[in-house]
Design an enzyme around this catalytic site. Sequence first.
Site, PDB file in Angstrom:
ATOM      1  N   ASP A 126       0.808  -1.009  -0.006  1.00  0.00           N
ATOM      2  CA  ASP A 126      -0.006  -0.027   0.076  1.00  0.00           C
ATOM      3  C   ASP A 126       0.945   1.302  -0.011  1.00  0.00           C
ATOM      4  O   ASP A 126       1.992   1.211   0.740  1.00  0.00           O
ATOM      5  CB  ASP A 126      -0.887  -0.197   1.366  1.00  0.00           C
ATOM      6  CG  ASP A 126      -2.232   0.801   1.052  1.00  0.00           C
ATOM      7  OD1 ASP A 126      -3.404   0.237   0.968  1.00  0.00           O
ATOM      8  OD2 ASP A 126      -2.133   2.019   1.047  1.00  0.00           O
ATOM      9  N   LYS A 155      -0.610   3.575   6.937  1.00  0.00           N
ATOM     10  CA  LYS A 155      -1.574   2.276   6.877  1.00  0.00           C
ATOM     11  C   LYS A 155      -0.608   1.070   7.095  1.00  0.00           C
ATOM     12  O   LYS A 155      -0.809   0.083   7.887  1.00  0.00           O
ATOM     13  CB  LYS A 155      -2.189   2.137   5.683  1.00  0.00           C
ATOM     14  CG  LYS A 155      -3.459   1.329   5.623  1.00  0.00           C
ATOM     15  CD  LYS A 155      -4.060   1.706   4.483  1.00  0.00           C
ATOM     16  CE  LYS A 155      -5.586   0.911   4.308  1.00  0.00           C
ATOM     17  NZ  LYS A 155      -6.109   0.946   3.091  1.00  0.00           N
ATOM     18  N   ARG A 192     -18.959  -9.318  -0.296  1.00  0.00           N
ATOM     19  CA  ARG A 192     -19.859  -8.202   0.401  1.00  0.00           C
ATOM     20  C   ARG A 192     -19.074  -7.866   1.844  1.00  0.00           C
ATOM     21  O   ARG A 192     -18.548  -8.647   2.554  1.00  0.00           O
ATOM     22  CB  ARG A 192     -21.227  -8.958   0.945  1.00  0.00           C
ATOM     23  CG  ARG A 192     -21.930  -9.310  -0.103  1.00  0.00           C
ATOM     24  CD  ARG A 192     -23.056 -10.341   0.318  1.00  0.00           C
ATOM     25  NE  ARG A 192     -22.583 -11.404   0.885  1.00  0.00           N
ATOM     26  CZ  ARG A 192     -23.084 -12.491   1.870  1.00  0.00           C
ATOM     27  NH1 ARG A 192     -24.293 -12.230   2.293  1.00  0.00           N
ATOM     28  NH2 ARG A 192     -22.300 -13.591   2.152  1.00  0.00           N
ATOM     29  N   GLU A 193     -19.278  -6.441   2.016  1.00  0.00           N
ATOM     30  CA  GLU A 193     -18.520  -6.191   3.327  1.00  0.00           C
ATOM     31  C   GLU A 193     -19.477  -6.863   4.376  1.00  0.00           C
ATOM     32  O   GLU A 193     -20.725  -6.998   4.495  1.00  0.00           O
ATOM     33  CB  GLU A 193     -18.994  -4.756   3.351  1.00  0.00           C
ATOM     34  CG  GLU A 193     -17.850  -4.029   2.543  1.00  0.00           C
ATOM     35  CD  GLU A 193     -17.645  -2.231   2.598  1.00  0.00           C
ATOM     36  OE1 GLU A 193     -18.266  -1.761   3.492  1.00  0.00           O
ATOM     37  OE2 GLU A 193     -17.286  -1.658   1.742  1.00  0.00           O
ATOM     38  N   ASN A 206     -23.638  -6.720 -10.095  1.00  0.00           N
ATOM     39  CA  ASN A 206     -23.912  -5.567  -9.090  1.00  0.00           C
ATOM     40  C   ASN A 206     -25.200  -5.025  -9.416  1.00  0.00           C
ATOM     41  O   ASN A 206     -26.023  -4.652  -8.578  1.00  0.00           O
ATOM     42  CB  ASN A 206     -22.902  -4.799  -8.818  1.00  0.00           C
ATOM     43  CG  ASN A 206     -21.828  -5.266  -7.943  1.00  0.00           C
ATOM     44  OD1 ASN A 206     -22.074  -6.297  -7.019  1.00  0.00           O
ATOM     45  ND2 ASN A 206     -20.923  -4.546  -7.155  1.00  0.00           N
ATOM     46  N   PHE A 249     -31.799 -10.651  -1.225  1.00  0.00           N
ATOM     47  CA  PHE A 249     -31.948  -9.433  -1.771  1.00  0.00           C
ATOM     48  C   PHE A 249     -33.323  -8.926  -2.288  1.00  0.00           C
ATOM     49  O   PHE A 249     -33.315  -8.184  -3.305  1.00  0.00           O
ATOM     50  CB  PHE A 249     -30.963  -9.031  -3.101  1.00  0.00           C
ATOM     51  CG  PHE A 249     -29.503  -8.925  -2.746  1.00  0.00           C
ATOM     52  CD1 PHE A 249     -28.754  -9.811  -1.947  1.00  0.00           C
ATOM     53  CD2 PHE A 249     -28.939  -7.819  -2.594  1.00  0.00           C
ATOM     54  CE1 PHE A 249     -27.581  -9.594  -1.489  1.00  0.00           C
ATOM     55  CE2 PHE A 249     -27.617  -7.291  -2.057  1.00  0.00           C
ATOM     56  CZ  PHE A 249     -26.993  -8.372  -1.546  1.00  0.00           C
ATOM     57  N   GLY A 281     -27.266   1.511  -0.389  1.00  0.00           N
ATOM     58  CA  GLY A 281     -26.140   2.647  -0.383  1.00  0.00           C
ATOM     59  C   GLY A 281     -24.819   1.570  -0.459  1.00  0.00           C
ATOM     60  O   GLY A 281     -24.816   0.393  -0.867  1.00  0.00           O
ATOM     61  N   CYS A 327     -20.339   0.447  -3.181  1.00  0.00           N
ATOM     62  CA  CYS A 327     -20.379  -0.348  -4.633  1.00  0.00           C
ATOM     63  C   CYS A 327     -21.582  -0.215  -5.395  1.00  0.00           C
ATOM     64  O   CYS A 327     -21.402   0.221  -6.516  1.00  0.00           O
ATOM     65  CB  CYS A 327     -20.160  -2.048  -4.129  1.00  0.00           C
ATOM     66  SG  CYS A 327     -18.709  -2.574  -3.726  1.00  0.00           S
ATOM     67  N   ARG A 360     -19.923   4.813   4.109  1.00  0.00           N
ATOM     68  CA  ARG A 360     -19.786   5.427   2.515  1.00  0.00           C
ATOM     69  C   ARG A 360     -21.248   5.239   1.978  1.00  0.00           C
ATOM     70  O   ARG A 360     -21.377   4.262   1.856  1.00  0.00           O
ATOM     71  CB  ARG A 360     -18.753   4.853   1.996  1.00  0.00           C
ATOM     72  CG  ARG A 360     -17.318   5.236   2.205  1.00  0.00           C
ATOM     73  CD  ARG A 360     -16.136   4.636   1.711  1.00  0.00           C
ATOM     74  NE  ARG A 360     -16.106   3.210   2.041  1.00  0.00           N
ATOM     75  CZ  ARG A 360     -15.276   2.294   1.216  1.00  0.00           C
ATOM     76  NH1 ARG A 360     -14.469   2.761   0.255  1.00  0.00           N
ATOM     77  NH2 ARG A 360     -15.227   1.119   1.736  1.00  0.00           N
TER      78      ARG A 360
END
Length: 429
Positions: free
Chosen positions: A30, A35, A154-155, A208, A249, A257, A260, A327
């Site tokens: 990175d 970080k 998926r988060e 998506n 879904f 939101g 993505c 986000r």
Amino acid sequence: MKLTIIGTGYVGLVTGACFAEVGHQVVCVDNDAAKVKVLQAGGIPIYEPGLEELVKKNVAAGRLSFTSSTAEGVAKSDVIFIAVPTPPQPDGSVDMSFIEKVAREIASAMTAYKIVVDKSTVPVKTGDQVAETIKRYNKAKVEFDVVSNPEFLREGFAVEDLMKPDRVVIGVRSQRPVAAMKEIYEPFNAPIIVTDINSAELIKHASNSFLALKISYINAVSVLCEAAGANVQEVAAGMGMDARIGRRFLNASLGFGGSCFPKDLSAFVKIAEQVGYDFRLLKEVQSINVEQMNRFVKKITEILWVLKDKNIGVLGLAFKQNTDDVRQSPAIELCQRLQKEGARLRVHDPKAMEKARTVLSGVTYVDDMNAVADGCDALVIATEWDEFKQLDLERARRALSHPIMFDGRNLFDAAEMEKAGWIYKSIGR
Ligand code: UDX
């Protein structure tokens, strides 16, 4: 195998940790030196269930390391994954500058054959551009292959999704990198589909956008349910039992939101436009999502009338449960809209309060979810956290000036809430 991942965001870090977990030797790169220091010291910059243990275990086993030097990362491995951000631009198109820069850096550092794999979500034909860039900037003129290997995690379930993927997509321009790519994924025991590179890139945006469409579809149906006196959850249950449709879904909500769906939809509309197709269906998916939030705000104002100087408790700030990510969070947008109307907010989220503080000010952050209702005129559920179902409803009822709840995630049983004396407004019921 020896693998390098460039970019240690959600996708890069979880991918690196999972590759190490199945026995590969992984270097994560990175350009944010601070970080990298945190990661080297055993810190995890994001909340993701199971990630911390995985990183610690594999660092201790010597299979996972971190560096801020791309050259070092490129030198150490035969396969280089690109997992850097592809943020949206104001017109909805994708900002490709990070990918382009990394492609140049890889090219400058390459002295032997490498497979360069794109994992970031990118517009179709990016692989060709990356290949052209590497060819141009690689002075040693070594051979290389570019592969598209989109990520579908998926988060909140990232480790699970990566360890047990539904499918692995490998998009190639030639057959040469296929065997190595299959070897990398063999330990995951998932179906592998090998396609041409353009198709692989399209699979990501098409998937998506389809999931977002599914949510907007049920949200549109929820409007009908409200008008007709039906229950959207029962409709979704009945629809979902058809294996061709599936129940997942189909949860009506105050809108989707995250980092993505909104971005990928805009990008896909733009990509379509660039190849000469007006993707009106997806534009409608976007409008339904905007309307869904408007309708929810209207529901609140219809009952509370004037919001100025009203106290409202909001449960949930993350864009969905199991994450600290705010986000493009519908919950944050909702808070800001209520604030704009003059409401005073008491807010709580099990994991996202720290991140929320950076984008949402002028509210009272409350540590105990049961104390959010104290002194408020109404309670709002904005994120589908499971723990909110354990809310002490009796305590909340007593703490509120009047028992009013606006549930943007349908967490409670409407009939039971009404029986208990609540004015309870949810979605599509
Ligand atoms: C999504 C995709 O699922 C994943 O495959 C891709 O790699 C990245 O984008 P993510 O953004 O982590 O993952 O979240 P997801 O679980 O898909 O939820 C997105 C949004 O839709 C959230 O705001 C969520 O609350 C909302 N949602 C989801 C609904 O409103 N209803 C549903 O039925 C499902």
